[in-house]
Design a protein around this motif. Structure first.
Motif, PDB file in Angstrom:
ATOM      1  N   GLY A  81      10.178  -0.495 -10.832  1.00 34.81           N
ATOM      2  CA  GLY A  81       9.123  -1.502 -10.818  1.00 34.81           C
ATOM      3  C   GLY A  81       7.735  -0.963 -11.087  1.00 34.81           C
ATOM      4  O   GLY A  81       6.833  -1.737 -11.413  1.00 34.81           O
ATOM      5  N   VAL A  82       7.526   0.359 -10.945  1.00 33.84           N
ATOM      6  CA  VAL A  82       6.196   0.923 -11.180  1.00 33.84           C
ATOM      7  C   VAL A  82       6.115   1.654 -12.515  1.00 33.84           C
ATOM      8  O   VAL A  82       5.077   2.228 -12.845  1.00 33.84           O
ATOM      9  CB  VAL A  82       5.768   1.890 -10.040  1.00 33.84           C
ATOM     10  CG1 VAL A  82       5.730   1.169  -8.716  1.00 33.84           C
ATOM     11  CG2 VAL A  82       6.683   3.106  -9.969  1.00 33.84           C
ATOM     12  N   LEU A  83       7.193   1.642 -13.293  1.00 31.33           N
ATOM     13  CA  LEU A  83       7.143   2.250 -14.619  1.00 31.33           C
ATOM     14  C   LEU A  83       6.196   1.473 -15.518  1.00 31.33           C
ATOM     15  O   LEU A  83       5.990   0.276 -15.321  1.00 31.33           O
ATOM     16  CB  LEU A  83       8.537   2.259 -15.245  1.00 31.33           C
ATOM     17  CG  LEU A  83       9.315   3.565 -15.182  1.00 31.33           C
ATOM     18  CD1 LEU A  83       9.561   3.990 -13.751  1.00 31.33           C
ATOM     19  CD2 LEU A  83      10.626   3.459 -15.944  1.00 31.33           C
ATOM     20  N   PRO A  84       5.597   2.136 -16.519  1.00 32.58           N
ATOM     21  CA  PRO A  84       4.768   1.407 -17.487  1.00 32.58           C
ATOM     22  C   PRO A  84       5.539   0.241 -18.084  1.00 32.58           C
ATOM     23  O   PRO A  84       6.726   0.369 -18.413  1.00 32.58           O
ATOM     24  CB  PRO A  84       4.465   2.484 -18.556  1.00 32.58           C
ATOM     25  CG  PRO A  84       4.541   3.777 -17.805  1.00 32.58           C
ATOM     26  CD  PRO A  84       5.619   3.584 -16.770  1.00 32.58           C
ATOM     27  N   LYS A 124       2.938   8.256  -5.232  1.00 34.29           N
ATOM     28  CA  LYS A 124       1.544   7.929  -5.539  1.00 34.29           C
ATOM     29  C   LYS A 124       1.439   6.596  -6.270  1.00 34.29           C
ATOM     30  O   LYS A 124       0.610   5.755  -5.933  1.00 34.29           O
ATOM     31  CB  LYS A 124       0.918   9.037  -6.395  1.00 34.29           C
ATOM     32  CG  LYS A 124       0.557  10.304  -5.645  1.00 34.29           C
ATOM     33  CD  LYS A 124      -0.142  11.280  -6.572  1.00 34.29           C
ATOM     34  CE  LYS A 124      -0.504  12.565  -5.853  1.00 34.29           C
ATOM     35  NZ  LYS A 124      -1.157  13.528  -6.772  1.00 34.29           N
ATOM     36  N   ARG A 125       2.275   6.428  -7.268  1.00 37.21           N
ATOM     37  CA  ARG A 125       2.232   5.182  -8.033  1.00 37.21           C
ATOM     38  C   ARG A 125       2.615   3.983  -7.166  1.00 37.21           C
ATOM     39  O   ARG A 125       2.002   2.924  -7.257  1.00 37.21           O
ATOM     40  CB  ARG A 125       3.182   5.265  -9.232  1.00 37.21           C
ATOM     41  CG  ARG A 125       2.669   6.116 -10.380  1.00 37.21           C
ATOM     42  CD  ARG A 125       3.627   6.078 -11.548  1.00 37.21           C
ATOM     43  NE  ARG A 125       3.139   6.844 -12.676  1.00 37.21           N
ATOM     44  CZ  ARG A 125       2.357   6.359 -13.644  1.00 37.21           C
ATOM     45  NH1 ARG A 125       1.994   5.080 -13.611  1.00 37.21           N
ATOM     46  NH2 ARG A 125       1.953   7.112 -14.632  1.00 37.21           N
ATOM     47  N   VAL A 126       3.626   4.174  -6.349  1.00 41.39           N
ATOM     48  CA  VAL A 126       4.085   3.080  -5.492  1.00 41.39           C
ATOM     49  C   VAL A 126       2.983   2.681  -4.513  1.00 41.39           C
ATOM     50  O   VAL A 126       2.685   1.490  -4.340  1.00 41.39           O
ATOM     51  CB  VAL A 126       5.358   3.483  -4.727  1.00 41.39           C
ATOM     52  CG1 VAL A 126       5.739   2.402  -3.722  1.00 41.39           C
ATOM     53  CG2 VAL A 126       6.507   3.725  -5.699  1.00 41.39           C
ATOM     54  N   GLU A 127       2.359   3.654  -3.880  1.00 37.95           N
ATOM     55  CA  GLU A 127       1.312   3.358  -2.901  1.00 37.95           C
ATOM     56  C   GLU A 127       0.095   2.708  -3.552  1.00 37.95           C
ATOM     57  O   GLU A 127      -0.542   1.835  -2.953  1.00 37.95           O
ATOM     58  CB  GLU A 127       0.923   4.635  -2.159  1.00 37.95           C
ATOM     59  CG  GLU A 127       2.044   5.133  -1.220  1.00 37.95           C
ATOM     60  CD  GLU A 127       1.688   6.436  -0.526  1.00 37.95           C
ATOM     61  OE1 GLU A 127       0.682   7.079  -0.938  1.00 37.95           O
ATOM     62  OE2 GLU A 127       2.411   6.833   0.412  1.00 37.95           O
ATOM     63  N   SER A 148       7.907  -6.219  -1.988  1.00 31.10           N
ATOM     64  CA  SER A 148       8.933  -6.693  -1.056  1.00 31.10           C
ATOM     65  C   SER A 148      10.055  -5.664  -0.916  1.00 31.10           C
ATOM     66  O   SER A 148      10.524  -5.377   0.196  1.00 31.10           O
ATOM     67  CB  SER A 148       9.492  -8.032  -1.550  1.00 31.10           C
ATOM     68  OG  SER A 148      10.509  -8.501  -0.689  1.00 31.10           O
ATOM     69  N   ARG A 149      10.478  -5.084  -2.033  1.00 29.12           N
ATOM     70  CA  ARG A 149      11.525  -4.062  -1.986  1.00 29.12           C
ATOM     71  C   ARG A 149      11.035  -2.819  -1.251  1.00 29.12           C
ATOM     72  O   ARG A 149      11.791  -2.187  -0.499  1.00 29.12           O
ATOM     73  CB  ARG A 149      11.973  -3.686  -3.398  1.00 29.12           C
ATOM     74  CG  ARG A 149      12.742  -4.789  -4.109  1.00 29.12           C
ATOM     75  CD  ARG A 149      13.325  -4.297  -5.426  1.00 29.12           C
ATOM     76  NE  ARG A 149      13.938  -5.388  -6.165  1.00 29.12           N
ATOM     77  CZ  ARG A 149      13.394  -5.978  -7.222  1.00 29.12           C
ATOM     78  NH1 ARG A 149      12.207  -5.585  -7.656  1.00 29.12           N
ATOM     79  NH2 ARG A 149      14.018  -6.963  -7.831  1.00 29.12           N
ATOM     80  N   TYR A 150       9.776  -2.462  -1.476  1.00 29.99           N
ATOM     81  CA  TYR A 150       9.223  -1.280  -0.814  1.00 29.99           C
ATOM     82  C   TYR A 150       9.172  -1.480   0.701  1.00 29.99           C
ATOM     83  O   TYR A 150       9.517  -0.572   1.472  1.00 29.99           O
ATOM     84  CB  TYR A 150       7.828  -0.984  -1.356  1.00 29.99           C
ATOM     85  CG  TYR A 150       7.152   0.196  -0.680  1.00 29.99           C
ATOM     86  CD1 TYR A 150       7.626   1.486  -0.858  1.00 29.99           C
ATOM     87  CD2 TYR A 150       6.050  -0.004   0.148  1.00 29.99           C
ATOM     88  CE1 TYR A 150       7.009   2.568  -0.233  1.00 29.99           C
ATOM     89  CE2 TYR A 150       5.438   1.058   0.776  1.00 29.99           C
ATOM     90  CZ  TYR A 150       5.919   2.349   0.578  1.00 29.99           C
ATOM     91  OH  TYR A 150       5.312   3.407   1.206  1.00 29.99           O
ATOM     92  N   GLU A 151       8.748  -2.659   1.138  1.00 30.29           N
ATOM     93  CA  GLU A 151       8.696  -2.935   2.576  1.00 30.29           C
ATOM     94  C   GLU A 151      10.099  -2.919   3.179  1.00 30.29           C
ATOM     95  O   GLU A 151      10.307  -2.417   4.288  1.00 30.29           O
ATOM     96  CB  GLU A 151       8.014  -4.289   2.817  1.00 30.29           C
ATOM     97  CG  GLU A 151       6.527  -4.267   2.489  1.00 30.29           C
ATOM     98  CD  GLU A 151       5.886  -5.639   2.571  1.00 30.29           C
ATOM     99  OE1 GLU A 151       6.643  -6.638   2.608  1.00 30.29           O
ATOM    100  OE2 GLU A 151       4.637  -5.724   2.594  1.00 30.29           O
ATOM    101  N   ARG A 152      11.063  -3.457   2.437  1.00 30.44           N
ATOM    102  CA  ARG A 152      12.454  -3.408   2.890  1.00 30.44           C
ATOM    103  C   ARG A 152      12.941  -1.963   2.967  1.00 30.44           C
ATOM    104  O   ARG A 152      13.654  -1.575   3.902  1.00 30.44           O
ATOM    105  CB  ARG A 152      13.318  -4.227   1.921  1.00 30.44           C
ATOM    106  CG  ARG A 152      14.823  -4.120   2.162  1.00 30.44           C
ATOM    107  CD  ARG A 152      15.236  -4.719   3.477  1.00 30.44           C
ATOM    108  NE  ARG A 152      16.667  -4.707   3.661  1.00 30.44           N
ATOM    109  CZ  ARG A 152      17.260  -4.741   4.853  1.00 30.44           C
ATOM    110  NH1 ARG A 152      16.533  -4.798   5.963  1.00 30.44           N
ATOM    111  NH2 ARG A 152      18.572  -4.734   4.935  1.00 30.44           N
TER     112      ARG A 152
END
Length: 423
Positions: free
Chosen positions: A160-163, A69-72, A107-111
């Motif tokens: 990368g999505v941590l507070p 959820k956080r990533v999206e 970029s990492r997520y797309e990879r």
């Protein structure tokens, strides 16, 4: 039907085998010249103190779905910002700034998503009974390799999505104090300070000692250094706590091993405005410097003590001839300590709700043991033991193996407690 994906897979495998050779050569750094003798090399073999590799992997495996959820949300925000930028809306520069901050994660997520597709193709070939044995074996090898890369990317994306509280801090104050053990503790405090100085040198960070109180045999009862550079807080944050040393002191004639300790505090730098500290809350006193330092230092009111009246926290500096420089140093250290105290109070209020697996970072917590007789260093928070004491004390990359393990634990703990709520 199978020729194109098979050829693609083989080319991908070849490129993967070549790439690390180049990247390794680019990452190579020559060894630093030692600042002082560290004794004979003890080897760089390493072992886990509490588990073997398989058990550790099981204990630190990451459930990516819990962070989806956080990533999206982050990816959606990134795409909206890119649309705004393409339309000429830069929001006084903040749009491009946020795009730059989010881009590495996206970029990492797309990879990551692309690798999932590749792995699916490789797994399909590996399970196809119509394929010959050699091709299926290659496909299984590729699938396993992709799986390891996917695991690492998942960790990087979730991190990368941590507070991001204090994550971007590029300036910290590092405080080292001798604890239990008298003169031997002071000598060990000096060893720790040199370890951090060497690590800073290797990473290209600026390292400046602001104040130091020397002991009789050349150690430090207390020392404060300013460290600044990219990612310095992220790497140094795990050093706060009690560092214990087990060795035969130089002053020991009977060859007995003594146990001593020194404390380390890592404090992000703060400003008066940030902490809302009015001048009326500060009491500044000047006095003559004591100890060695020459006629000028000892006969002028160059020493400065700054006290935060509401809390009683005070800092005294007499290292410099200039009263103004001593005042600036004292204020800088005082503000960092006030911020640390504020963080400590906040963490104490949350302690009953959420117990940290990697420790509070409080300077009263024993975090690491350096055993000279066995040439090992053990981090008690993550259970990792490295039999490379000299490399760790030299501020080498071995020291940062502890950070990688502790960072992974922090990410896993966050996932365990995260409800996926709105940022």
């Amino acid at each position: 039907r199978i020729l194109v994906p098979a050829m693609t897979m083989v080319m991908t495998m070849l490129s993967r085998r070549v790439a690390p050779v180049w990247s390794a050569s680019l990452r190579y750094l020559p060894p630093l010249a030692p600042l002082s003798p560290l004794g004979p090399k003890l080897g760089s073999s390493r072992s886990l103190a509490t588990s073997d590799h398989h058990e550790h992997h099981q204990a630190t495996s990451l459930d990516f779905e819990k962070a989806r959820k956080r990533v999206e949300r982050l990816v959606s925000r990134y795409r909206r910002l890119v649309e705004r930028a393409n339309e000429g809306d830069n929001g006084d520069g903040t749009v491009h700034e946020e795009i730059g901050r989010l881009h590495p994660v996206v970029s990492r997520y797309e990879r990551l998503e692309a690798l999932r597709v590749e792995r699916g193709s490789a797994s399909g070939i590996a399970a196809d009974p119509d394929e010959d044995d050699e091709m299926r074996a290659l496909a299984r090898e590729e699938s396993e390799s992709l799986g390891r890369e996917i695991d690492e990317l998942e960790f990087e994306v979730v991190r990368g999505v941590l507070p991001q509280e204090d994550e971007g801090t590029k300036e910290i104050l590092l405080e080292v104090r001798a604890g239990t053990g008298g003169e031997e503790a002071a000598l060990f405090a000096s060893d720790l300070l040199q370890m951090y100085q060497r690590m800073s040198q290797r990473r290209g960070w600026r390292f400046q000692v602001l104040s130091a109180e020397e002991s009789e045999h050349g150690g430090f009862r207390e020392a404060v250094a300013e460290v600044s550079g990219p990612d310095c807080y992220n790497r140094m944050r795990y050093e706060s706590g009690i560092h214990r040393v087990q060795r035969v002191p130089k002053t020991e004639t009977g060859g007995r091993v003594h146990t001593s300790a020194s404390s380390v505090a890592v404090m992000p730098q703060a400003t008066q405005v940030e902490l809302n500290v009015p001048e009326s809350d500060l009491r500044v006193e000047t006095y003559r410097s004591g100890g060695a330092g020459g006629q000028h230092v000892n006969t002028t009111d160059s020493a400065v003590r700054v006290t935060h009246v509401p809390t009683g926290i005070s800092v005294a500096i007499q290292d410099d001839r200039s009263q103004h420089k001593n005042r600036a140093k004292a204020l800088k250290i005082l503000l960092a300590r006030l911020r640390e105290e504020e963080t400590r109070r906040r963490d104490a209020a949350l302690a009953e709700k959420r117990r940290s697996q990697i420790g509070s970072g409080d300077r009263s917590e024993r975090i690491r043991t350096y055993n000279f007789q066995q040439g090992r260093v053990t981090d008690h928070r993550c259970g990792l033991t490295l039999h490379s004491l000299d490399q760790v004390l030299a501020g080498g990359e071995e020291l940062e193996e502890f950070y990688e393990r502790l960072d992974r634990m922090r990410v896993l703990e966050f996932l365990e407690n995260d409800d996926g709520g709105e940022e």
